[in-house]
Design an enzyme around this catalytic site. Structure first.
Site, PDB file in Angstrom:
ATOM      1  N   PRO A 287     -43.514 -32.559  27.344  1.00  0.00           N
ATOM      2  CA  PRO A 287     -44.368 -32.810  28.507  1.00  0.00           C
ATOM      3  C   PRO A 287     -43.789 -33.908  29.400  1.00  0.00           C
ATOM      4  CG  PRO A 287     -45.302 -33.846  26.542  1.00  0.00           C
ATOM      5  CD  PRO A 287     -44.082 -33.067  26.085  1.00  0.00           C
ATOM      6  N   ARG A 289     -44.771 -33.950  33.391  1.00  0.00           N
ATOM      7  CA  ARG A 289     -45.826 -34.098  34.396  1.00  0.00           C
ATOM      8  C   ARG A 289     -47.164 -34.534  33.782  1.00  0.00           C
ATOM      9  NH1 ARG A 289     -45.842 -31.099  39.165  1.00  0.00           N
ATOM     10  NH2 ARG A 289     -44.476 -29.600  38.167  1.00  0.00           N
ATOM     11  N   CYS A 356     -38.142 -38.920  60.438  1.00  0.00           N
ATOM     12  CA  CYS A 356     -37.867 -38.116  61.620  1.00  0.00           C
ATOM     13  C   CYS A 356     -37.720 -36.659  61.229  1.00  0.00           C
ATOM     14  CB  CYS A 356     -36.608 -38.618  62.293  1.00  0.00           C
ATOM     15  SG  CYS A 356     -36.951 -40.152  63.120  1.00  0.00           S
ATOM     16  N   TYR A 385     -42.554 -36.683  39.386  1.00  0.00           N
ATOM     17  CA  TYR A 385     -41.696 -36.045  40.383  1.00  0.00           C
ATOM     18  C   TYR A 385     -41.935 -36.570  41.796  1.00  0.00           C
ATOM     19  CZ  TYR A 385     -41.150 -32.918  36.420  1.00  0.00           C
ATOM     20  OH  TYR A 385     -40.928 -32.419  35.174  1.00  0.00           O
TER      21      TYR A 385
HETATM   22  N1  LLP Z   1     -38.259 -29.480  29.660  1.00  0.00           N
HETATM   23  C1  LLP Z   1     -37.390 -28.869  30.480  1.00  0.00           C
HETATM   24  C2  LLP Z   1     -36.220 -28.221  29.915  1.00  0.00           C
HETATM   25  C3  LLP Z   1     -37.623 -28.853  31.869  1.00  0.00           C
HETATM   26  O1  LLP Z   1     -36.777 -28.232  32.667  1.00  0.00           O
HETATM   27  C4  LLP Z   1     -38.763 -29.507  32.381  1.00  0.00           C
HETATM   28  C5  LLP Z   1     -39.019 -29.540  33.816  1.00  0.00           C
HETATM   29  C6  LLP Z   1     -39.635 -30.158  31.482  1.00  0.00           C
HETATM   30  C7  LLP Z   1     -39.353 -30.116  30.136  1.00  0.00           C
HETATM   31  C8  LLP Z   1     -40.853 -30.892  31.946  1.00  0.00           C
HETATM   32  O2  LLP Z   1     -41.769 -30.059  32.575  1.00  0.00           O
HETATM   33  P1  LLP Z   1     -43.226 -30.646  32.933  1.00  0.00           P
HETATM   34  O3  LLP Z   1     -43.944 -30.890  31.644  1.00  0.00           O
HETATM   35  O4  LLP Z   1     -43.019 -31.888  33.700  1.00  0.00           O
HETATM   36  O5  LLP Z   1     -43.831 -29.575  33.757  1.00  0.00           O
HETATM   37  N2  LLP Z   1     -39.813 -31.163  40.569  1.00  0.00           N
HETATM   38  C9  LLP Z   1     -40.820 -30.189  40.215  1.00  0.00           C
HETATM   39  C10 LLP Z   1     -40.879 -29.979  38.729  1.00  0.00           C
HETATM   40  C11 LLP Z   1     -39.559 -29.547  38.141  1.00  0.00           C
HETATM   41  C12 LLP Z   1     -39.615 -29.415  36.648  1.00  0.00           C
HETATM   42  C13 LLP Z   1     -38.263 -29.172  36.090  1.00  0.00           C
HETATM   43  N3  LLP Z   1     -38.214 -29.072  34.677  1.00  0.00           N
HETATM   44  C14 LLP Z   1     -42.163 -30.657  40.768  1.00  0.00           C
HETATM   45  O6  LLP Z   1     -42.216 -31.674  41.432  1.00  0.00           O
HETATM   46  O7  LLP Z   1     -43.167 -29.962  40.602  1.00  0.00           O
END
Ligand code: LLP
Length: 433
Positions: A287, A289, A356, A385
């Site tokens: 996790p 996010r 800008c 993020y």
């Molecule tokens: N593990 C792997 C291999 C990943 O690629 C990611 C996220 C995570 C874990 C964590 O995922 P989470 O639990 O945070 O959803 N910039 C985008 C999100 C990109 C996520 C990329 N990989 C945003 O701002 O929504």
């Protein structure tokens, strides 16, 4: 985020937002440390099973800094890193490197060497080329390296296409349907004296609301693991199911509770272990996010306002440089005028930044309390993020990130000074000036 209201002001973990803004400046990311701690604890407490060791690893890309990783360590979490920078942050935070998982579809030799040197717990191989390179590097370093292989289970998660990762044409991993590559990979790993195959990793996307998607992923990954084990006589003892747990940004988002998703996942895994007679020792989830987003908000100072056509703009002293998500993913956020909390949200406004670029909008359309020059605006749930995707566009300096707990604040990341912003620049050679 433990937010309260007092005398018309927003309070964050016992601190007046206005006071925070005056003392530390804006824009500033503010994290409620206790929320981070509680969420980490919740993952640690609920991803447990008698049949395997459950290990949440904080996906540091969501918000990577030493303080976050030190908290992860404190709460018994591992960490997911994807670059030399994130790896080094984990190392300098004092993480147990044996609990670090190194991901990435295009890791450099230098990154892999560093990961070997730091005795990183697991390196996740994303392609055949990487397997060959890592094998050579591990041999040269005389290191036995535990590895996972990233597979693409071909599961379509219902989220924005930029943050889906397991479609068939995704750049990540090896498709479970690509038998030729899998056979080749099995050969490399079997013949390798330096790489120790442990199992598989999959990640189906981010901001996923249906827990059923994770159950589906678990089923596909487990069945695949069993078939691979049988075909190649290579035992699978570790699975890493990635991250993706959704959070609430606005009322439109209805995420399941962390505890409920973990419980469901554990149940699905235990069923698969029994049905398929798997010999899993450890299962990792990642996790990012879900840990960072709900704990953070951004404070801005309100600048000028403008009526343009039908649109009432409220401008703030940051924007896409500190939070690109609205421009990149049409991400939605809630906000308040932190210095006018008792007033009704009577004005329909567009909150825009100072960059800008017309796309530099934080919230396209929202009802907001009336605001004036110098008021403080809080944009909620920006903890993941936001900071980690910030840029110096228009030469705006990176904001700082504060941790607040029990009415006290301390920097996790100090704001970038003007000097730091310019320190890497060189003058033209004197003779060409
Ligand atoms: N593990 C792997 C291999 C990943 O690629 C990611 C996220 C995570 C874990 C964590 O995922 P989470 O639990 O945070 O959803 N910039 C985008 C999100 C990109 C996520 C990329 N990989 C945003 O701002 O929504």
């Amino acid at each position: 985020m433990a937010i309260t209201k007092e005398n018309g002001h927003l309070y964050i973990a016992g601190m007046d937002a206005k006071k925070i803004a005056q003392t530390y400046g804006t824009p500033v990311y503010v994290y409620d440390r206790q929320i981070i701690e509680e969420t980490m604890q919740e993952f640690a407490d609920s991803f447990v099973s008698k049949k395997f060791q459950g290990k949440p690893a904080y996906a540091s890309k969501a918000f990577s800094c030493k303080a976050m990783l030190q908290l992860a360590k404190q709460f018994g979490l591992g960490a997911d890193v994807v670059s030399l920078g994130e790896l080094e942050t984990a190392k300098r935070a004092g993480m147990d490197m044996g609990e670090v998982v190194f991901h990435g579809n295009n890791k450099s030799a230098c990154e892999l060497q560093k990961a070997l040197e730091y005795q990183t717990g697991l390196i996740v191989i994303d392609s055949l080329q990487e397997a060959m390179l890592l094998d050579a590097l591990a041999q040269a370093a005389q290191r036995k390296q535990d590895v996972l292989v990233r597979i693409n289970p071909g599961i379509d998660a219902h989220t924005h296409k930029y943050i889906q990762t397991a479609n068939l044409d995704s750049k990540f991993g090896i498709s479970i349907a690509d038998e030729t590559s899998l056979q080749e990979l099995a050969k490399i790993l079997k013949n390798s004296g330096a790489l120790n195959f442990k199992g598989f990793h999959a990640h189906i996307g981010s901001q996923i609301f249906e827990p059923e998607s994770f159950v589906k992923e678990t089923g596909v990954v487990c069945e695949f693991a069993k078939a691979f084990e049988d075909t190649y006589q290579m035992p699978v003892t570790v699975l890493d199911l990635g991250g993706g747990f959704g959070v609430r940004y606005t009322d439109a988002d209805k995420p399941a509770k962390v505890k409920d998703v973990c419980t469901l996942l554990v149940k699905a895994l235990e069923e698969q272990i029994d049905q398929l007679d798997l010999h899993l020792e450890k299962v990792i989830i990642e996790p990012g996010r879900a840990i960072a987003a709900p704990a953070g908000l951004t404070l801005y100072t309100v600048g000028f306002s403008k009526m343009a056509g039908e649109k009432q703009y409220v401008f703030v002293d940051g924007g896409m440089s500190d939070n690109i998500r609205p421009a990149l993913y049409q991400a939605a956020y809630d906000a308040d005028i932190a210095t006018n909390m008792d007033a009704p949200k009577s004005e329909e406004v567009c909150i825009a930044g100072k960059c800008c670029e017309s796309g530099d909008v934080l919230i396209e359309k929202t009802m907001l309390q009336p605001s004036h020059l110098g008021d403080i605006l809080a944009v909620y749930t920006t903890g993941a993020y936001g900071y980690s995707m910030a840029s110096n566009y228009n030469k705006l300096a990176f904001p700082g990130a504060l941790f607040v707990k029990d009415g006290k604040a301390s920097w996790a990341i100090r704001p970038q000074s003007l000097e730091q912003l310019l320190e890497r620049e060189e003058d033209l050679d004197a003779d060409t000036l």
